[in-house]
Design an enzyme around this catalytic site. Structure first.
Site, PDB file in Angstrom:
ATOM      1  N   GLY A 295       0.756  -1.253   0.000  1.00 42.33           N
ATOM      2  CA  GLY A 295       0.000   0.000   0.000  1.00 42.33           C
ATOM      3  C   GLY A 295       0.775   1.285   0.000  1.00 42.33           C
ATOM      4  CB  CYS A 413      11.365  -4.238  -6.363  1.00 44.67           C
ATOM      5  SG  CYS A 413      12.740  -3.737  -5.294  1.00 44.67           S
TER       6      CYS A 413
END
Length: 485
Positions: A295, A413
Site C-alpha cells: 500500500g 523491484c
C-alpha cells in the site's frame, strides 16, 4: 530465570536458552536460527527479537548489523570456514555453522577486537548449543582471526573464474552475477561497473520515509523525525516527498502511525511521481493500482490524486495484504476504494475505465537485496519462468483497463531482464495499440536533481550504486487513441 530448552534430533545437542549478559549477540543468533530452521524472514523476526531482549538503541544497532551482515555475506564466510574444517559444511550442525558465521562477521566485517569476537562466539556456542562444539568454534575462529579480510579474499578466490570469484568475494549465487551483469549492459552501463553494484547491494540502506502530499510535507516530516527520534535526516535526491533517516524507529512518529507518512524506498516514491507527471488527455477521473499491497505506492498515488479530485482504485488479491493497503491509506480513505480481486481479471471486468494504471507486478525482489539479506540464498533461476506468465498477464490486464490515451506504468523491484525489458518487449510484440513513452526523459524532468544521470533509453532502471535506491524498473506505455475512440 527465563529458560527454553530443546534437543536437536539430528545431532543430539541439548540447546539451552537463558537470560544472558550478551543480549545483542543472542538476538542475532536467534534471528539466524529462525531464518535457517523455520524459513522465516529476517526483517520480521529481528524486530521481535530486539523487543523480546529489550535492547537499547546501541545494542539494537549492533544486533542488526551482526544478523543482517552475516546473512548477506554468508557465502563469503562459508568459503572461509570450508578451508578450516575437516568436513563438508552440510555435515555441520546448522546452529554451529550459524555461530561460526556470526564470529566471522565480527572478525572480518565489524570493528570488534579479535579476542572479544572469538570469546563471545565460544560463549554463544557453549550457552546455546553445548560445550562440545564450543571447542571447534574456538579453534576455527582463532584461525580466521590470523588473517585480514583482504588476505582471506585472495585465498578463497584464487584460481577461480571472474564470475566465480565475484560470487565468492561479494557473496552471491553465481547465476546472480551473470544476471546482474546482463542487466547492467542492457541498461547501457559498463560490465566493469558490476563490482560497485554488488557492493552497493551489500550495503545496508538507510530508512526512507514518504511524506504524503496534502497530509504533510517533507520538511515537516524531517523536523518531526529530528525532534522525536533524535536522528539526522536529509531530504530526497529524486523524490520531493522523501526523507532519509540516519536511524531510529519510524513507528514512533505520529505522522507515520496516523498515515500521513509511511516507510517507503525513495525509488518507489519516484516511480509514482514519474507516472503522475505524464500528460493524459481529457478529464481524469480514475487511477488504478493493480497490485496494491502493501500500500505504500497506493497511498502516494491517493495523496497526489486528492487535489485533482481523482479517485483511486486499489486492487489486491491477498486478504492480509488488502488489510495492509487499507491501513496505509487510512488517512486518505475518502478517495480510495480498496478491493480484493485477481489483477489478471481486472482489465476484462473494467475495460477502458482508468486514466492511469500502475502495475507493480510481483517479482523476484532482486533489486531489494540490500534490505532483504537472506533473499539471495532463496532465489533460483526457475523463479523467473514461474513469474513471467503472471507478470505478462497483469500487464495485459492493466492495458485493457486503461482508456484510449491513458498511461500504464509497469514496475518491478528488479533489474532482471526476464521480468523487465524482455517481459515488456514480449507484450509489445503482440500488440499494435501501445506507444512506449520515454520514462528516462520524464524522470529527468521530475527529479529534484536536474543533473542526475539516469542513463539512456526509454525504460527507467534505478540502481543502488548510482541512484541510492532499490533497483526499481519502470516502463511507461500509452494506449493509442484510434479513430473509433
Amino acid at each position: 530465570m527465563n529458560q527454553r530448552s530443546f534437543r536437536n534430533p539430528h545431532t543430539g545437542y541439548q540447546y539451552r536458552a537463558k537470560t544472558r549478559r550478551d543480549q545483542p549477540r543472542d538476538t542475532a543468533f536467534w534471528t539466524l536460527h529462525r531464518v535457517a530452521q523455520d524459513d522465516a524472514f529476517a526483517n520480521l523476526v529481528l524486530p521481535n527479537e530486539i523487543e523480546r531482549h529489550h535492547l537499547n538503541r546501541r545494542d539494537a544497532a549492533f544486533a542488526t548489523e551482526l544478523a543482517y551482515g552475516t546473512l548477506r555475506l554468508q557465502g563469503r564466510y562459508d568459503a572461509i570456514i570450508a578451508r578450516l574444517v575437516d568436513r563438508d559444511l552440510g555435515e555441520l550442525d546448522a546452529d554451529v555453522l550459524t555461530v561460526l558465521r556470526l564470529g566471522c562477521h565480527e572478525l572480518l566485517g565489524m570493528r570488534v577486537e579479535s579476542y572479544a569476537a572469538v570469546d563471545s562466539a565460544v560463549d554463544l556456542a557453549r550457552d546455546r548449543i553445548s560445550t562440545g562444539p564450543a571447542g571447534m568454534v574456538n579453534a576455527v575462529l582463532r584461525r580466521v582471526s590470523e588473517k585480514s579480510l583482504s588476505e582471506w579474499l585472495d585465498i578463497i578466490t584464487e584460481n577461480l573464474s571472474e564470475e566465480k570469484a565475484l560470487a565468492v568475494a561479494f557473496s552471491y549465487p553465481e547465476w546472480m552475477i551473470w544476471a546482474l551483469r546482463d542487466s547492467l549492459v542492457a541498461a547501457g552501463r559498463a560490465a566493469e561497473e558490476l563490482p560497485g553494484l554488488l557492493n552497493a547491494q551489500n550495503t545496508p540502506p538507510y530508512v526512507a520515509l514518504c511524506a504524503r502530499p496534502s497530509l504533510c510535507t517533507a520538511d515537516e516530516l524531517a523536523t518531526a523525525a529530528e525532534t522525536y527520534l533524535d536522528v539526522d535526516t536529509r531530504l530526497g535526491r529524486l523524490s520531493p516527498h522523501a526523507v532519509v533517516l540516519s536511524g531510529g524507529d519510524p513507528r514512533r512518529l505520529r505522522l507515520v502511525t496516523r498515515g500521513y507518512a509511511g516507510v517507503e524506498d525513495e525509488g518507489s516514491q519516484f516511480l509514482v511521481e514519474v507516472l503522475t507527471a505524464v500528460e493524459v488527455p481529457g478529464v481524469e477521473r480514475t487511477w488504478v493500482d493493480l497490485c496494491a499491497g502493501p500500500g505504500g505506492k497506493t497511498a502516494l498515488l491517493a495523496a497526489l490524486a486528492k487535489p485533482k479530485d481523482v479517485a483511486v482504485v486499489a486492487n489486491e488479491i491477498a486478504e492480509h495484504r488488502v488489510e495492509l493497503v487499507r491501513d496505509s491509506v487510512k488517512a486518505l480513505a475518502g478517495n480510495v476504494t480498496v478491493i480484493r480481486g485477481d489483477g489478471r481479471e481486472f482489465g476484462s471486468r473494467h475495460p477502458g475505465k482508468a486514466d492511469r494504471v500502475l502495475v507493480d507486478a510481483p517479482c523476484s525482489g532482486l533489486g531489494a537485496l540490500r534490505r532483504r539479506p537472506e533473499a539471495r540464498w532463496r532465489k533460483n533461476p526457475a523463479d523467473f519462468s514461474e513469474l513471467s506468465p503472471l507478470q505478462a498477464d497483469l500487464l495485459i490486464s492493466g492495458i485493457e483497463a486503461a482508456k484510449a490515451g491513458g498511461v500504464v506504468a509497469y514496475a518491478t523491484c528488479s533489474p532482471h531482464l526476464a521480468e523487465t525489458r524482455a517481459l515488456v518487449n514480449s507484450v509489445l510484440q503482440k500488440r499494435d495499440d501501445l506507444e512506449v513513452l520515454d520514462a528516462v526523459e520524464i524522470a529527468k524532468q521530475v527529479a529534484l536533481d536536474a543533473n542526475h544521470d539516469f542513463g539512456s533509453g526509454s525504460y527507467l532502471q534505478l540502481w543502488p550504486d548510482r541512484d541510492h535506491t532499490d533497483a526499481m524498473f519502470l516502463a511507461l506505455l500509452r494506449k493509442k487513441e484510434t479513430d473509433e475512440n
